[in-house]
Design a protein around this motif. Structure first.
Motif, short mmCIF file in Angstrom:
data_model
loop_
_atom_site.label_atom_id
_atom_site.label_comp_id
_atom_site.label_asym_id
_atom_site.label_seq_id
_atom_site.Cartn_x
_atom_site.Cartn_y
_atom_site.Cartn_z
N GLY A 94 0.80 -1.22 0.00
CA GLY A 94 0.00 0.00 0.00
C GLY A 94 0.83 1.27 0.00
N THR A 95 0.14 2.39 0.05
CA THR A 95 0.80 3.69 -0.02
C THR A 95 1.03 4.33 1.34
OG1 THR A 95 -1.35 4.78 -0.32
CG2 THR A 95 -0.16 4.14 -2.31
N GLN A 96 0.27 3.90 2.35
CA GLN A 96 0.47 4.44 3.69
C GLN A 96 1.55 3.64 4.39
OE1 GLN A 96 -3.18 4.68 5.89
NE2 GLN A 96 -4.07 6.23 4.53
N LYS A 97 2.74 4.18 4.47
CA LYS A 97 3.89 3.47 5.02
C LYS A 97 4.03 3.78 6.51
CE LYS A 97 4.95 1.87 0.95
NZ LYS A 97 4.71 0.44 0.62
N LYS A 98 3.59 2.83 7.33
CA LYS A 98 3.63 3.04 8.77
C LYS A 98 4.45 1.99 9.51
CE LYS A 98 -0.76 5.54 8.97
NZ LYS A 98 -2.10 5.64 9.62
N LEU A 99 4.99 1.01 8.79
CA LEU A 99 5.88 0.04 9.43
C LEU A 99 7.03 0.78 10.10
CD1 LEU A 99 7.10 -3.34 8.06
CD2 LEU A 99 8.78 -1.70 8.89
N ALA A 100 7.35 0.38 11.32
CA ALA A 100 8.40 1.07 12.07
C ALA A 100 9.38 0.06 12.64
CB ALA A 100 7.80 1.90 13.20
N ALA A 101 10.68 0.30 12.42
CA ALA A 101 11.73 -0.57 12.95
C ALA A 101 12.70 0.28 13.76
CB ALA A 101 12.46 -1.27 11.80
N TYR A 102 13.12 -0.27 14.89
CA TYR A 102 14.03 0.43 15.79
C TYR A 102 15.19 -0.51 16.12
CZ TYR A 102 9.64 2.99 16.68
OH TYR A 102 8.47 3.69 16.56
N LEU A 103 16.42 -0.04 16.03
CA LEU A 103 17.58 -0.81 16.47
C LEU A 103 18.09 -0.16 17.75
CD1 LEU A 103 19.42 -3.19 15.80
CD2 LEU A 103 20.91 -1.60 14.56
N VAL A 104 17.93 -0.88 18.86
CA VAL A 104 18.18 -0.30 20.18
C VAL A 104 18.88 -1.32 21.07
CG1 VAL A 104 16.23 1.31 20.11
CG2 VAL A 104 15.87 -1.02 20.94
N GLY A 105 19.50 -0.81 22.14
CA GLY A 105 20.11 -1.68 23.13
C GLY A 105 19.12 -2.21 24.14
N ASP A 106 17.97 -1.53 24.27
CA ASP A 106 16.95 -1.91 25.24
C ASP A 106 15.59 -1.65 24.62
OD1 ASP A 106 15.20 -2.22 27.35
OD2 ASP A 106 16.25 -0.87 28.72
N PRO A 107 14.71 -2.66 24.55
CA PRO A 107 13.39 -2.45 23.95
C PRO A 107 12.61 -1.31 24.59
CG PRO A 107 13.76 -4.78 24.31
CD PRO A 107 14.90 -4.06 24.97
N ALA A 108 12.86 -1.03 25.87
CA ALA A 108 12.15 0.05 26.55
C ALA A 108 12.49 1.41 25.97
CB ALA A 108 12.45 0.03 28.04
N ALA A 109 13.53 1.49 25.15
CA ALA A 109 13.87 2.75 24.49
C ALA A 109 12.93 3.06 23.33
CB ALA A 109 15.31 2.71 23.98
N VAL A 110 12.13 2.09 22.92
CA VAL A 110 11.14 2.30 21.86
C VAL A 110 9.90 2.92 22.50
CG1 VAL A 110 9.70 1.18 20.12
CG2 VAL A 110 12.03 0.36 20.54
N PRO A 111 9.48 4.11 22.07
CA PRO A 111 8.36 4.78 22.73
C PRO A 111 7.10 3.93 22.85
CG PRO A 111 9.45 6.29 21.23
CD PRO A 111 10.08 4.95 21.01
N GLY A 112 6.75 3.22 21.79
CA GLY A 112 5.54 2.40 21.83
C GLY A 112 5.63 1.27 22.82
N VAL A 113 6.81 0.67 22.97
CA VAL A 113 7.00 -0.41 23.94
C VAL A 113 6.94 0.13 25.35
CG1 VAL A 113 8.61 -2.16 24.79
CG2 VAL A 113 8.31 -1.84 22.33
#
Length: 303
Positions: free
Chosen positions: A133-152
């Protein structure tokens, strides 16, 4: 949209297939999909996949230093990992495709096709994160701690793990229509549009019932339905390859995406309420005393 059962199954499949394989390289084709820049994707090269986990609807692929020679292939001591986490939210149209091999070694070209990110492993296999599709909302984060991801960091208790007192407290912490509260990831993590329809149908509740008006018996029924619907979906999904999960999800649905078909529980016609960018499905016979809901959000509605 992949929800708790599908993400749990994807994590399980990666644990089975990818753990102990080392990363050859990570290629980013959609710059917008990668939400972090430090560490860079090149930091994953040479590391081993040591685990795959789930946080609500987020998939977490864990990279460490990997096992030393002679270690169990699926066991890596925590102190040996130096972990990095590729945390992914697949959004509405994202998916993970595992490849036993890739057609060639040519790196991905940015902005070309549906592939957002590719992880190549040392045995020639790997996986693509794609988005249609055209609405690109997939989000990937490379982090040392998952808690650094705002959504998590904002996730509430896991919907499948919450006991009745926790479930009741979280549900009543947010006044609103039960459909919206059940899918609020800060209230309970893991339930999305499809499984909330199924849970409410199993609990025989209107999607527009207000959380502060639910009786203790209704909350208990909703908790039981949540555990049963999600638990059954996980049981059906885990063990399947990624390519089979969408079909497996559809096969277990009773009301979601079944508008106009007979309800398998009572035979009434499954109906739909449409919003600007989503819809819900329900059975009047099972959930609203036989009365159809008005198909607009601000109408006077059956509760």
């Amino acid at each position: 949209m992949p929800e708790l059962p599908e993400v749990e199954a994807l994590a399980g499949y990666l644990r089975q297939r990818a753990v102990a394989r080392r990363v050859d390289r990570v290629e980013v084709a959609s710059i917008n999909a990668l939400k972090t820049y430090d560490p860079s994707p090149s930091a994953v090269a040479g590391r081993a996949v040591v685990d795959a986990r789930r946080h609500g609807k987020f998939l977490d692929v864990v990279f460490g230093d990997g096992p030393d020679e002679g270690d169990e292939p699926d066991r890596c001591d925590e102190t040996d990992r130096g972990e990095l986490h590729l945390v992914v939210h697949l959004a509405r149209a994202g998916w993970l495709h595992y490849r036993e091999s890739f057609p060639n070694a040519t790196p991905l070209r940015p902005g070309k096709g549906p592939i957002a990110l590719r992880v190549r492993l040392d045995d020639g296999s790997g996986f693509d994160l794609t988005e249609a599709g055209t609405q690109k909302k997939l989000a990937a984060y490379l982090v040392g701690d998952p808690a650094a991801v705002p959504g998590v960091a904002k996730l509430g208790p896991d919907a499948l793990a919450a006991d009745l007192p926790t479930f009741a407290e979280r549900l009543r912490s947010r006044r609103g229509q039960v459909k919206g509260v059940l899918t609020d990831q800060s209230v309970l993590a893991g339930v999305g549009n499809a499984y909330s329809d199924e849970i409410l149908h199993a609990a025989r509740l209107s999607p527009f019932a207000l959380t502060d008006r639910l009786t203790d018996d209704q909350v208990a029924a909703l908790h039981e339905a949540t555990r049963r619907v999600l638990g059954d979906a996980v049981s059906r999904s885990v063990g399947h390859k990624a390519a089979e999960l969408k079909g497996e999800k559809r096969s277990g649905l009773n009301v979601h995406a079944r508008t106009g078909l007979p309800c398998p529980a009572c035979g009434d016609t499954v109906r739909e309420v449409s919003f600007a960018d989503s819809s819900l499905q329900y059975c009047p016979g099972c959930q609203t005393g036989g009365k159809p809901l008005a198909d607009r959000r601000l109408s006077r509605i059956v509760r």
